[in-house]
Design an enzyme around this catalytic site. Structure first.
Site, PDB file in Angstrom:
ATOM      1  N   LEU A  33       0.807  -1.212   0.000  1.00 50.24           N
ATOM      2  CA  LEU A  33       0.000   0.000   0.000  1.00 50.24           C
ATOM      3  C   LEU A  33       0.846   1.270   0.000  1.00 50.24           C
ATOM      4  O   LEU A  33       1.953   1.306   0.526  1.00 50.24           O
ATOM      5  CB  LEU A  33      -0.945   0.006   1.204  1.00 50.24           C
ATOM      6  CG  LEU A  33      -1.848  -1.233   1.329  1.00 50.24           C
ATOM      7  CD1 LEU A  33      -2.784  -1.070   2.512  1.00 50.24           C
ATOM      8  CD2 LEU A  33      -2.641  -1.461   0.042  1.00 50.24           C
ATOM      9  N   HIS A  37      -3.556   4.316  -2.175  1.00 48.52           N
ATOM     10  CA  HIS A  37      -4.496   3.502  -1.392  1.00 48.52           C
ATOM     11  C   HIS A  37      -4.997   4.270  -0.171  1.00 48.52           C
ATOM     12  O   HIS A  37      -6.179   4.211   0.176  1.00 48.52           O
ATOM     13  CB  HIS A  37      -3.820   2.211  -0.916  1.00 48.52           C
ATOM     14  CG  HIS A  37      -3.372   1.301  -2.011  1.00 48.52           C
ATOM     15  ND1 HIS A  37      -2.060   1.160  -2.364  1.00 48.52           N
ATOM     16  CD2 HIS A  37      -4.078   0.481  -2.838  1.00 48.52           C
ATOM     17  CE1 HIS A  37      -1.955   0.282  -3.347  1.00 48.52           C
ATOM     18  NE2 HIS A  37      -3.165  -0.138  -3.664  1.00 48.52           N
ATOM     19  N   GLY A 147      -9.322   3.346  -7.346  1.00 52.48           N
ATOM     20  CA  GLY A 147      -8.546   4.456  -7.876  1.00 52.48           C
ATOM     21  C   GLY A 147      -8.631   4.544  -9.386  1.00 52.48           C
ATOM     22  O   GLY A 147      -8.660   3.521 -10.086  1.00 52.48           O
TER      23      GLY A 147
END
Length: 283
Positions: A33, A37, A147
């Site tokens: 991550l 994120h 995303g």
């Protein structure tokens, strides 16, 4: 923050939240991550009562065994980041927990699932739909956050949600970039220092192509992007597609659609590392 490895344990906790009429947000990830994120998690925390983050490197969406083997994994660091963002639950199952038997379901949503990444990575989106649908069934979120870097993936997931008639809102979140323009990606950690130094040229050329496109045809702009990136030692364009932003079909003229996006995949370095990005020409 609580970490769960078993589906039943997570579902028992979520049952309590649902019984209390709490809204549940889900952020599906494959770990490694980063700030991209983190931005998804923070938005989920703002908009929901409970935020679940899944950390699972899904084998069914990899068509390259070496890519799966080399994908970065660091659950401890991931949990540290997630706790700082306010996540409530982390779901980090093993493969046999998610797939106790082979998943033989087949998902295909042409044209959005069959072009670009769908054409260059056979089976990839089928694997994405397998794991995301499983997560939706397990967590039963009110909202799920993705995303925009994986722009085509969002279109495929939306098609799957419509097909399966799942009661979940798909929330699209902006790309997070480093100060030099490189889109944040878990794969960036695999770049050697010299490779990391040249990778921002991908977005640099895409941005320059917006000005170039004002006085050139779509075909000329396409060639400009491909030639400019390929001229940089260590970068090699796999594909660059200029498409209708809704159908993801190629367009051959700037007047063909009010919503036009350029989508690119570039191999960076000797390994090489596969990087994706996109730019909006019209929206």
């Amino acid at each position: 923050m609580e970490v769960f490895y078993k589906i039943v344990d997570l579902q028992n906790r979520l049952f309590e939240a649902r019984k209390a009429s709490k809204k549940i947000g889900l952020v599906p990830t494959m770990g490694a991550l980063h700030e991209g994120h983190a931005s998804l998690v923070r938005r989920s925390v703002e908009e929901n009562d409970v935020t679940v983050v899944s950390v699972f490197v899904n084998p069914t969406q990899f068509n390259d065994k070496n890519d799966l083997k080399n994908y970065p994994r660091n659950l401890k660091a991931d949990c540290t980041l997630l706790e700082s963002c306010g996540a409530d639950f982390v779901f980090a199952p093993e493969v046999d927990e998610m797939y106790p038997t082979p998943d033989e379901r087949h998902f295909e949503y042409p044209p959005v699932s069959t072009v670009m990444e769908g054409a260059h990575r056979p089976g990839h989106f089928n694997g994405v739909c397998q794991v995301v649908s499983r997560l939706f069934y397990i967590v039963r979120p009110d909202r799920a956050y993705f995303g925009e870097k994986d722009w085509q993936q969002i279109a495929v997931i939306k098609a799957m949600v419509r097909h399966l008639q799942l009661p979940v809102q798909i929330v699209e979140c902006p790309i997070v970039r480093d100060s030099d323009g490189l889109a944040r990606s878990s794969r960036n950690t695999l770049l050697a220092p010299d490779e990391r130094a040249i990778a921002p040229n991908i977005y640099k050329v895409l941005k320059e192509s917006i000005d170039y496109a004002r006085n050139h045809t779509l075909k000329e702009t396409h060639q400009y992007v491909v030639d400019s990136i390929n001229a940089i030692e260590g970068l090699d364009v796999e594909y660059f597609a200029i498409v209708d932003g809704n159908t993801l079909q190629d367009v051959d003229d700037w007047s063909a659609s009010p919503y036009i996006v350029g989508c690119i995949t570039v191999y960076c370095g000797k390994t090489p590392i596969r990087l994706i990005d996109h730019i909006r020409y019209k929206s």
